[in-house]
Design an enzyme around this catalytic site. Structure first.
Site, PDB file in Angstrom:
ATOM      1  N   SER A  16       0.829  -1.214   0.000  1.00 47.35           N
ATOM      2  CA  SER A  16       0.000   0.000   0.000  1.00 47.35           C
ATOM      3  C   SER A  16       0.863   1.263   0.000  1.00 47.35           C
ATOM      4  O   SER A  16       0.507   2.263  -0.624  1.00 47.35           O
ATOM      5  CB  SER A  16      -0.983  -0.002   1.181  1.00 47.35           C
ATOM      6  OG  SER A  16      -0.337   0.273   2.390  1.00 47.35           O
ATOM      7  N   MET A  93      10.642  -7.015   3.794  1.00 45.70           N
ATOM      8  CA  MET A  93      10.892  -7.715   5.056  1.00 45.70           C
ATOM      9  C   MET A  93      12.255  -8.417   5.073  1.00 45.70           C
ATOM     10  O   MET A  93      12.367  -9.580   5.464  1.00 45.70           O
ATOM     11  CB  MET A  93       9.772  -8.726   5.319  1.00 45.70           C
ATOM     12  CG  MET A  93       8.381  -8.111   5.345  1.00 45.70           C
ATOM     13  SD  MET A  93       8.239  -6.737   6.492  1.00 45.70           S
ATOM     14  CE  MET A  93       8.099  -7.661   8.010  1.00 45.70           C
ATOM     15  N   ARG A  94      13.286  -7.685   4.662  1.00 45.23           N
ATOM     16  CA  ARG A  94      14.640  -8.221   4.716  1.00 45.23           C
ATOM     17  C   ARG A  94      15.549  -7.198   5.376  1.00 45.23           C
ATOM     18  O   ARG A  94      15.432  -6.003   5.074  1.00 45.23           O
ATOM     19  CB  ARG A  94      15.188  -8.447   3.288  1.00 45.23           C
ATOM     20  CG  ARG A  94      14.431  -9.414   2.456  1.00 45.23           C
ATOM     21  CD  ARG A  94      14.770 -10.831   2.770  1.00 45.23           C
ATOM     22  NE  ARG A  94      16.156 -11.176   2.542  1.00 45.23           N
ATOM     23  CZ  ARG A  94      16.741 -12.243   3.111  1.00 45.23           C
ATOM     24  NH1 ARG A  94      16.056 -13.004   3.937  1.00 45.23           N
ATOM     25  NH2 ARG A  94      18.012 -12.538   2.853  1.00 45.23           N
ATOM     26  N   HIS A 112       8.734   3.135   8.776  1.00 40.23           N
ATOM     27  CA  HIS A 112       8.600   2.269   9.950  1.00 40.23           C
ATOM     28  C   HIS A 112       7.366   2.707  10.742  1.00 40.23           C
ATOM     29  O   HIS A 112       7.198   3.907  11.007  1.00 40.23           O
ATOM     30  CB  HIS A 112       9.859   2.375  10.822  1.00 40.23           C
ATOM     31  CG  HIS A 112       9.807   1.498  12.022  1.00 40.23           C
ATOM     32  ND1 HIS A 112      10.003   0.134  11.949  1.00 40.23           N
ATOM     33  CD2 HIS A 112       9.549   1.773  13.323  1.00 40.23           C
ATOM     34  CE1 HIS A 112       9.878  -0.385  13.162  1.00 40.23           C
ATOM     35  NE2 HIS A 112       9.595   0.586  14.006  1.00 40.23           N
ATOM     36  N   GLU A 177       1.465   6.952   7.275  1.00 42.03           N
ATOM     37  CA  GLU A 177       2.629   6.439   6.536  1.00 42.03           C
ATOM     38  C   GLU A 177       2.560   6.888   5.081  1.00 42.03           C
ATOM     39  O   GLU A 177       3.537   7.351   4.504  1.00 42.03           O
ATOM     40  CB  GLU A 177       2.654   4.902   6.570  1.00 42.03           C
ATOM     41  CG  GLU A 177       2.955   4.301   7.921  1.00 42.03           C
ATOM     42  CD  GLU A 177       3.066   2.785   7.840  1.00 42.03           C
ATOM     43  OE1 GLU A 177       3.567   2.242   6.837  1.00 42.03           O
ATOM     44  OE2 GLU A 177       2.640   2.113   8.797  1.00 42.03           O
TER      45      GLU A 177
HETATM   46  C1  GRF Z   1       3.929  -0.809   6.794  1.00 39.21           C
HETATM   47  O1  GRF Z   1       3.291  -0.715   8.033  1.00 39.21           O
HETATM   48  C2  GRF Z   1       5.361  -0.330   6.898  1.00 39.21           C
HETATM   49  O2  GRF Z   1       5.530   0.700   7.813  1.00 39.21           O
HETATM   50  C3  GRF Z   1       6.061  -1.565   7.377  1.00 39.21           C
HETATM   51  O3  GRF Z   1       5.442  -2.629   6.699  1.00 39.21           O
HETATM   52  C4  GRF Z   1       4.114  -2.252   6.346  1.00 39.21           C
HETATM   53  C5  GRF Z   1       3.987  -2.411   4.875  1.00 39.21           C
HETATM   54  O4  GRF Z   1       2.679  -2.162   4.422  1.00 39.21           O
HETATM   55  N1  GRF Z   1       7.490  -1.456   7.154  1.00 39.21           N
HETATM   56  P1  GRF Z   1       2.385  -1.998   2.867  1.00 39.21           P
HETATM   57  O5  GRF Z   1       2.930  -3.253   2.190  1.00 39.21           O
HETATM   58  O6  GRF Z   1       3.084  -0.764   2.399  1.00 39.21           O
HETATM   59  O7  GRF Z   1       0.906  -1.919   2.761  1.00 39.21           O
END
Ligand code: GRF
Length: 208
Positions: A16, A93-94, A112, A177
């Site tokens: 997103s 996620m790395r 974050h 975010e």
């Molecule tokens: C978000 O909450 C971001 O802050 C974290 O992982 C999530 C990713 O969400 N690092 P998306 O894939 O951008 O929807």
């Protein structure tokens, strides 16, 4: 007007934040060009969304590529192939090794979902609730060799309500975010970020 910054977005999931950055580049609020969306998860739902928006995609699983740098060597090769200048981690996620960080020094950003330096790591919205903080939020920062640690570019705060669950707080933070990540990338693309040690100064717009 200077050339648009070529932006590469790295994702592992739904994407997103990626979609929000792509929309910003499309509507011109970010003076950037989406060069590539890359994922280490070949079936990440975000890849299909990027393709729908007409953005080139690449995927390479990290599985079986050890040590970490072996995967990253290939990622670096892909990023260069698409001429990427700015790398945006968006739910990637790395953990990055010094190899990738050094290759794009000060040109890798991350979002974050907490107010760093509070709550680095994973599952931080639930951690904020469990700790009892009254305010949480999100942080866009430059990536350095330590996890969730580099210089902070923009932050936004949200209240933590008494009846919040992981889902409700995450949703409130996610909205922010999307806003602050676009803001940070727009500032970079406008040449308005100056990194001085741990401080990131936002300079005045260049008068035209
Ligand atoms: C978000 O909450 C971001 O802050 C974290 O992982 C999530 C990713 O969400 N690092 P998306 O894939 O951008 O929807």
């Amino acid at each position: 007007m200077p050339d648009k910054t070529k932006v590469g977005i790295l994702i592992s999931g739904r994407g997103s934040n990626m979609v929000s950055l792509l929309q910003g580049m499309r509507d011109g609020t970010i003076h950037g060009e989406p060069a590539l969306v890359f994922s280490n998860v070949p079936d990440a739902p975000g890849l299909a969304k990027a393709a729908e928006l007409g953005v080139p995609t690449e995927a390479l699983s990290h599985k079986g590529l050890k040590p970490r740098s072996k995967h990253e060597e290939r990622v670096i090769e892909i990023l260069h192939r698409y001429d990427v200048e700015l790398v945006c981690l968006a739910g990637y996620m790395r953990l990055l090794s010094p190899l990738l960080v050094g290759e794009f020094r000060n040109r890798i950003f991350n979002i974050h979902p907490a107010l760093l330096p509070a709550f680095p790591g994973l599952h931080v919205q639930q951690q904020a609730i469990d700790y009892g903080v009254k305010i949480s939020g999100c942080t866009v920062h430059v990536v350095d060799e330590e996890c969730d640690h580099g210089p902070i570019i923009v932050q936004a705060a949200v209240p933590v309500l008494d009846d919040d669950t992981d889902e409700t707080l995450s949703a409130r933070i996610l909205k922010e975010e999307h806003r602050v990540y676009s803001e940070a990338v727009a500032l970079y693309c406008a040449g308005r970020l100056k990194i001085e040690g741990r401080r990131v100064r936002i300079t005045e717009p260049i008068a035209r």
